[in-house]
Motif scaffolding. Structure first.
Motif: not given
Length: 159
Positions: A68-73
């Protein structure tokens, strides 16, 4: 690899190998049941089924690796979570460290094309490319790379 969430503040992509997990788990369960049944009937030769059970556990350990890859601004981070049967590894990068996502292709000895999805980190301690998928003959990760790059561009435009 599939898209889980795509909102302005967060992009989540995941790889969940359900088919491989069901295959290895189901076959392993059948073999364990067969072993117990044979031993319950007094047939000591039923212990031979434990070798394929061990093989199924090994195959599950190698092949069942959800990512799981989470890109969080808001937190300005990218978190890659890789799971095995016995452990979980988390690697976190700063969102500004990732320049883009790319796909790499290679040819197999049988002249089949395999693709892999990678994140490009141009500078810093982690400089280089970070693979977030293995090589696959059945999936083309270009669509996911375009989603990641579009999301990164939109976050950078808002900043």
């Amino acid at each position: 690899m599939r898209l889980v969430r795509n909102i302005p503040d967060q992009l989540v992509i995941a790889y969940r190998p359900w088919g491989w997990a069901l295959f290895t788990g189901g076959l392993g369960a059948i073999l364990i049941f067969t072993t117990i049944s044979e031993l319950g009937q007094g047939n000591i030769q039923g212990i031979v089924y434990l070798l394929p059970v061990a093989l199924m556990v090994g195959f599950a350990y190698i092949g069942v690796r959800p990512v799981r890859v989470i890109f969080d601004a808001p937190s300005k981070s990218v978190e890659i979570i890789e799971t095995t049967l016995i452990s979980r590894a988390r690697v976190t990068f700063g969102l500004d460290e990732i320049s883009k996502a790319v796909t790499i292709t290679q040819k197999t000895p049988k002249n089949l094309t395999q693709t892999q999805l990678q994140l490009v980190i141009p500078e810093g301690e982690s400089a280089g490319r970070r693979a977030i998928t293995g090589f696959s003959e059945t999936q083309d990760y270009a669509y996911i790379a375009k989603l990641i790059n579009a999301w990164l561009d939109s976050v950078r435009a808002r900043a």
